[in-house]
Design a protein around this motif. Structure first.
Motif, PDB file in Angstrom:
ATOM      1  N   GLY A 228      -3.797  37.050 -25.924  1.00 39.32           N
ATOM      2  CA  GLY A 228      -3.769  37.574 -24.555  1.00 39.32           C
ATOM      3  C   GLY A 228      -5.115  37.439 -23.855  1.00 39.32           C
ATOM      4  N   TYR A 274      -2.811  37.391  -9.101  1.00 43.27           N
ATOM      5  CA  TYR A 274      -3.740  36.829 -10.098  1.00 43.27           C
ATOM      6  C   TYR A 274      -3.478  35.326 -10.140  1.00 43.27           C
ATOM      7  N   ASN A 290       0.085  35.518 -11.772  1.00 42.52           N
ATOM      8  CA  ASN A 290       0.589  36.778 -12.290  1.00 42.52           C
ATOM      9  C   ASN A 290       0.651  37.763 -11.126  1.00 42.52           C
ATOM     10  N   ARG A 292      -0.088  40.878 -11.026  1.00 40.54           N
ATOM     11  CA  ARG A 292      -0.821  42.071 -11.482  1.00 40.54           C
ATOM     12  C   ARG A 292      -2.261  41.682 -11.759  1.00 40.54           C
ATOM     13  N   GLY A 294      -5.425  40.822 -14.148  1.00 40.70           N
ATOM     14  CA  GLY A 294      -5.550  40.168 -15.452  1.00 40.70           C
ATOM     15  C   GLY A 294      -6.071  41.150 -16.478  1.00 40.70           C
ATOM     16  N   ASP A 295      -5.760  40.852 -17.719  1.00 45.34           N
ATOM     17  CA  ASP A 295      -6.265  41.646 -18.828  1.00 45.34           C
ATOM     18  C   ASP A 295      -6.841  40.648 -19.824  1.00 45.34           C
ATOM     19  N   PRO A 296      -8.133  40.476 -19.925  1.00 40.13           N
ATOM     20  CA  PRO A 296      -9.223  41.399 -19.631  1.00 40.13           C
ATOM     21  C   PRO A 296      -9.858  41.341 -18.244  1.00 40.13           C
ATOM     22  N   GLU A 297      -9.503  40.414 -17.362  1.00 42.01           N
ATOM     23  CA  GLU A 297     -10.321  40.200 -16.165  1.00 42.01           C
ATOM     24  C   GLU A 297     -10.449  41.432 -15.267  1.00 42.01           C
TER      25      GLU A 297
END
Ligand code: GLY
Length: 437
Positions: A228, A274, A290, A292, A294-297
């Motif tokens: 991820g 995103y 995306n 939503r 970002g993860d980690p952004e």
């Protein structure tokens, strides 16, 4: 003002942190995230149970809900919350198709003549798929059309040896209805450096955030499985060492055109967009969107905000979004994950996190897939926590983040190379080679 955040990961921990001083903060979380639970009035429940989330929001007179993960967005959580009078930072189900239906996304580029797309084709049967791949002499990327939690995309030259293997995997995607569609999307493979631009959107206006670069491979030197995301950095000035102002502006222009197109095809897009881009020798190419953060952004950009997050959320729901200001600093996020991740045997084990020491260094902790049980922090099978630091440059932020990682103890590892001078230089050199080709 009563604000609800839905979602239990590090991205949502960062969202909560950006709101906590200015609102009466409620959260709806699938497990007891130690970071979220200590700064909000939390309820543990299934974030995908839309009726329950809506009942909770209504009972607590929530005025604005911020939706973290893609899955409830794909199920229509925003439509449901709006039905009960809760305004949302997050797109409604039809607009979230920009993430949940890759065929919708690519068709939008085609129909509205938006630059920055890729050659692509969508197939629902093996015969047409095989005929196409037999006659296509470039490397391809195979993608399920729907959501697969970041695990469905396979790239020839990376996970797949050649287009023959692409045929096999693409047939599997169709046969197994992977991501909820009996379809597969085949895209040309583009070479370059990937980067992320996230933007706040109020349905009409778009306020972009600093660019960031994620590191999807599990191990140092960009080796190992695609995850991820193992960490990310952003730079002073909002650009990246390999990304110029004109590359950034071109990417934002693409996002603006997409927002306009979504409003025509679906409904106005309110929330976070995103954009994952590849900087190729022909300029920015959109890899995917995306719906939503970002993860980690999210962990890079949210702590950099100078404008208050609650003011941005109000402007998103009211349709009055203007420029959003960020501190002019670099940031580095390093994800701490269980040993063996993504195939760990340490789920359920405890780890020790010395938050005081981490904070003394000037870094922050955002908790992800861990839960707090009887005061202990327990690993799950996924990414455990993000450590984020800021600095005058990436190098300075990296050194603080790396030092802070020492204060997490247990069967865990992280990529020490994220944000180091050596890795950033490798990215810049790679981009220079591509530009000179
Ligand atoms: N950084 C990858 C993602 O948020 O999907």
């Amino acid at each position: 003002m009563k604000v609800l955040v839905v979602g239990a990961g590090a991205r949502e921990n960062a969202i909560c942190d950006s709101l906590k001083d200015d609102v009466d903060l409620y959260t709806y979380i699938s497990k007891k995230n130690p970071g979220i639970s200590k700064i909000s009035k939390y309820t543990i429940g299934d974030e995908g149970d839309l009726d329950k989330v809506a009942d909770f929001a209504k009972e607590n007179n929530i005025e604005i809900a911020v939706i973290g993960p893609e899955s409830p967005l794909g199920k229509g959580i925003v439509d449901k919350l709006e039905e009960v009078g809760v305004k949302c930072v997050g797109p409604c189900q039809s607009a979230a198709r920009i993430e949940t239906d890759k065929s919708f996304m690519r068709n939008l580029f085609e129909k509205y003549n938006i630059p920055g797309s890729l050659t692509y084709k969508v197939f629902d049967n093996t015969k047409d798929l095989n005929e196409f791949l037999d006659s296509y002499d470039k490397q391809v990327v195979v993608k399920p059309v729907g959501l697969t939690g970041g695990k469905g995309v396979k790239i020839v030259g990376d996970h797949l040896k050649n287009n023959e293997e692409a045929k096999e995997y693409a047939s599997e995607v169709i046969d197994n209805v992977m991501g909820g569609f009996a379809q597969v999307i085949i895209e040309e493979r583009v070479i370059g450096e990937e980067y992320t631009i996230q933007a706040f959107c109020d349905g009409e206006h778009l306020a972009p955030m600093p660019a960031a670069q994620d590191h999807p491979h599990a191990f140092e030197g960009d080796q190992g499985a695609i995850t991820g995301g193992m960490g990310s950095y952003s730079d002073k000035g909002g650009l990246l060492p390999f990304l110029s102002q004109s590359d950034y502006d071109e990417s934002v222009e693409i996002m603006k055109k997409v927002i306009k197109a979504i409003a025509k095809e679906a409904k106005p897009y309110k929330g976070i967009l995103y954009g994952q881009f590849m900087l190729s020798n022909e300029g920015p190419r959109l890899i995917e969107f995306n719906a939503r953060f970002g993860d980690p952004e999210a962990m890079n950009v949210l702590p950099l905000m100078d404008t208050k997050m609650i003011d941005v959320c109000k402007a998103i729901v009211d349709g009055t979004l203007d420029k959003v200001e960020f501190k002019d600093l670099a940031s580095v996020c390093k994800y701490i994950v269980p040993d063996g991740y993504p195939n760990t045997k340490y789920a359920g084990e405890s780890i020790e996190v010395d938050e005081d020491k981490i904070n003394e260094l000037g870094a922050k902790v955002f908790y992800a897939s861990v839960s707090e049980e009887n005061g202990e922090i327990k690993l799950s099978g996924s990414r455990a926590l993000g450590i984020v630091a800021q600095g005058e440059n990436i190098s300075e932020a990296e050194k603080i983040a790396e030092e802070a990682c020492k204060y997490v103890k247990g069967n865990v590892y992280h990529r020490r190379d994220v944000g180091t001078d050596a890795l950033v230089e490798k990215r810049v050199n790679h981009m220079n080679e591509i530009r000179n080709n």
